[in-house]
Design a protein around this motif. Structure first.
Motif, mmCIF file in Angstrom:
data_model
loop_
_atom_site.group_PDB
_atom_site.id
_atom_site.type_symbol
_atom_site.label_atom_id
_atom_site.label_comp_id
_atom_site.label_asym_id
_atom_site.label_seq_id
_atom_site.Cartn_x
_atom_site.Cartn_y
_atom_site.Cartn_z
ATOM 1 N N ALA A 1 47.598 -42.003 2.764
ATOM 2 C CA ALA A 1 48.680 -42.648 2.021
ATOM 3 C C ALA A 1 49.504 -43.553 2.929
ATOM 4 O O ALA A 1 49.848 -44.680 2.550
ATOM 5 N N ALA A 2 49.829 -43.089 4.121
ATOM 6 C CA ALA A 2 50.607 -43.902 5.061
ATOM 7 C C ALA A 2 49.840 -45.147 5.457
ATOM 8 O O ALA A 2 50.413 -46.251 5.546
ATOM 9 N N ALA A 3 48.541 -44.996 5.694
ATOM 10 C CA ALA A 3 47.720 -46.162 6.021
ATOM 11 C C ALA A 3 47.687 -47.142 4.862
ATOM 12 O O ALA A 3 47.675 -48.364 5.057
ATOM 13 N N GLY A 4 47.699 -46.613 3.622
ATOM 14 C CA GLY A 4 47.719 -47.480 2.457
ATOM 15 C C GLY A 4 48.986 -48.319 2.381
ATOM 16 O O GLY A 4 48.944 -49.484 1.962
ATOM 17 N N VAL A 5 50.119 -47.746 2.781
ATOM 18 C CA VAL A 5 51.374 -48.490 2.790
ATOM 19 C C VAL A 5 51.295 -49.647 3.787
ATOM 20 O O VAL A 5 51.663 -50.792 3.475
ATOM 21 N N VAL A 6 50.813 -49.363 4.989
ATOM 22 C CA VAL A 6 50.680 -50.420 6.001
ATOM 23 C C VAL A 6 49.691 -51.480 5.537
ATOM 24 O O VAL A 6 49.939 -52.693 5.653
ATOM 25 N N PHE A 7 48.567 -51.032 4.995
ATOM 26 C CA PHE A 7 47.518 -51.929 4.512
ATOM 27 C C PHE A 7 48.081 -52.924 3.501
ATOM 28 O O PHE A 7 47.880 -54.140 3.619
ATOM 29 N N TRP A 8 48.826 -52.417 2.509
ATOM 30 C CA TRP A 8 49.323 -53.317 1.476
ATOM 31 C C TRP A 8 50.504 -54.143 1.970
ATOM 32 O O TRP A 8 50.687 -55.280 1.528
ATOM 33 N N ASP A 9 51.300 -53.607 2.888
ATOM 34 C CA ASP A 9 52.414 -54.395 3.424
ATOM 35 C C ASP A 9 51.922 -55.640 4.152
ATOM 36 O O ASP A 9 52.621 -56.662 4.187
ATOM 37 N N VAL A 10 50.748 -55.565 4.738
ATOM 38 C CA VAL A 10 50.176 -56.762 5.376
ATOM 39 C C VAL A 10 49.993 -57.867 4.341
ATOM 40 O O VAL A 10 50.343 -59.036 4.569
ATOM 41 N N PHE A 11 49.479 -57.515 3.167
ATOM 42 C CA PHE A 11 49.303 -58.514 2.109
ATOM 43 C C PHE A 11 50.643 -59.014 1.581
ATOM 44 O O PHE A 11 50.765 -60.182 1.198
ATOM 45 N N GLU A 12 51.637 -58.128 1.538
ATOM 46 C CA GLU A 12 52.962 -58.562 1.105
ATOM 47 C C GLU A 12 53.525 -59.620 2.048
ATOM 48 O O GLU A 12 54.159 -60.591 1.611
ATOM 49 N N LEU A 13 53.314 -59.447 3.335
ATOM 50 C CA LEU A 13 53.771 -60.443 4.299
ATOM 51 C C LEU A 13 53.036 -61.769 4.090
ATOM 52 O O LEU A 13 53.652 -62.842 4.132
ATOM 53 N N VAL A 14 51.745 -61.697 3.861
ATOM 54 C CA VAL A 14 50.974 -62.918 3.631
ATOM 55 C C VAL A 14 51.432 -63.613 2.349
ATOM 56 O O VAL A 14 51.528 -64.845 2.288
ATOM 57 N N ASN A 15 51.771 -62.820 1.342
ATOM 58 C CA ASN A 15 52.183 -63.402 0.062
ATOM 59 C C ASN A 15 53.527 -64.121 0.152
ATOM 60 O O ASN A 15 53.851 -64.943 -0.720
ATOM 61 N N LEU A 16 54.304 -63.853 1.168
ATOM 62 C CA LEU A 16 55.536 -64.612 1.351
ATOM 63 C C LEU A 16 55.229 -66.091 1.559
ATOM 64 O O LEU A 16 56.046 -66.956 1.233
ATOM 65 N N ARG A 17 54.047 -66.373 2.071
ATOM 66 C CA ARG A 17 53.602 -67.750 2.223
ATOM 67 C C ARG A 17 52.813 -68.219 1.008
ATOM 68 O O ARG A 17 53.006 -69.332 0.502
#
Length: 310
Positions: free
Chosen positions: A56-72
């Motif tokens: 679950a913790a890895a899933g949070v980090v995994f998706w947060d990476v995409f959230e950062l990319v989506n800021l662009r």
């Protein structure tokens, strides 16, 4: 299954349940998957609490990476976000935490073939990321797959292509549980706004094929790192997540709920409930028209379609 069915039924009449619909339903999905896997295989790849927490913790980090990319990229937007930064961040963390456990239950713990040219794989993934950030309207598909070669290169294993077959069913389930949700997301993918199945443009479902391999590779990397991880890593995950969440609140979170609806005309509330555009925008549209909005044009088109179709 009872949790999923009960949540969907209650969400039709209770705003509180509808706001929590997605993580509640996904809790039911994970329980159902875990039970099915135990029955079919005799054991679950998430055998204990530690396995669940790590995944679950890895899933949070995994998706947060995409959230950062989506800021662009600004290809997806969140609606009905909690007005409280704390509760909004916790809701996001719980929702993101469901991604990799579902994938783990589907693919199990296999002995994957070794990956060759590991440095090249990492370089290709970094190149994909840079290109998608430099040309977001053209190269945005690369933003969904750049972690695949990076994770394979770092973990040293190659994910069999057959695992991609789980991608479409998982994507359909993911998008269907978001459909019409009070607290969910909408897409404004360049060049692919129509046709749609649920909120996702149809071509977007093809992205779930490499995404499944990407998530599987992320789990392989987790397996490599987990023996060296300690309890403070969970604190680092939370710090990262809440930092990313704060960045997103001002950029890709477009509406908040619940809100005080006292004294608001029924026509305005109806417009907001159909579009999930947020009460301030609904009031503005009712008073000045759609042309008064200064949001992304593609996002405004989504709201207009929702207003006209429901």
């Amino acid at each position: 299954m009872a949790l999923i069915a009960g949540t969907l039924w209650l969400s039709r009449s209770s705003e509180a349940v509808d706001l929590a619909r997605f993580p509640l339903c996904w809790a039911g999905v994970l329980l159902a998957l875990d039970g099915a896997v135990r029955k079919l295989r005799g054991a679950s790849p998430l055998a204990n609490a530690g396995d669940w927490v790590a995944c679950a913790a890895a899933g949070v980090v995994f998706w947060d990476v995409f959230e950062l990319v989506n800021l662009r990229l600004r290809d997806w937007w969140y609606t009905g976000v909690s007005p409280s930064p704390l509760w909004g961040g916790l809701f996001g963390a719980i929702s993101f935490a469901t991604v990799l456990p579902a994938v783990r239950l589907l693919i199990g713990r296999g002995e994957w073939p070794p990956a060759r040219r590991r440095a090249l794989r990492v370089g290709v993934g970094v190149g994909m990321l840079l290109i998608s950030l430099a040309f977001p309207r053209i190269a945005f598909p690369l933003a969904w797959i750049f972690l695949w070669p990076i994770c394979e290169g770092l973990s040293g294993v190659r994910m069999p292509l057959r695992l991609a077959a789980f991608g479409i069913p998982l994507g359909l389930l993911w998008e269907s549980l978001n459909w019409g949700c009070r607290r969910g997301w909408v897409y404004t993918v360049p060049h692919f706004e129509h046709p749609k199945l649920f909120e996702m443009p149809l071509p977007g479902y093809l992205g779930y094929l490499p995404f499944m391999l990407e998530a599987s590779a992320a789990l392989a990397l987790l397996d490599q790192l987990r023996p060296r991880l300690r309890a403070p890593a969970l604190l680092a995950v939370l710090v990262l997540h809440f930092g990313v969440d704060q960045l997103a609140r001002g950029r890709t979170d477009v509406s908040f709920a619940p809100y005080d609806s006292r004294g608001v005309p029924e026509s305005v509330l109806s417009l907001e409930h159909r579009t999930h555009m947020g009460l301030p925008r609904a009031q503005q549209v009712a008073a000045q028209g759609w042309q008064s909005l200064t949001d992304e044009p593609a996002l405004v088109r989504v709201w207009i379609e929702k207003a006209d179709s429901r």
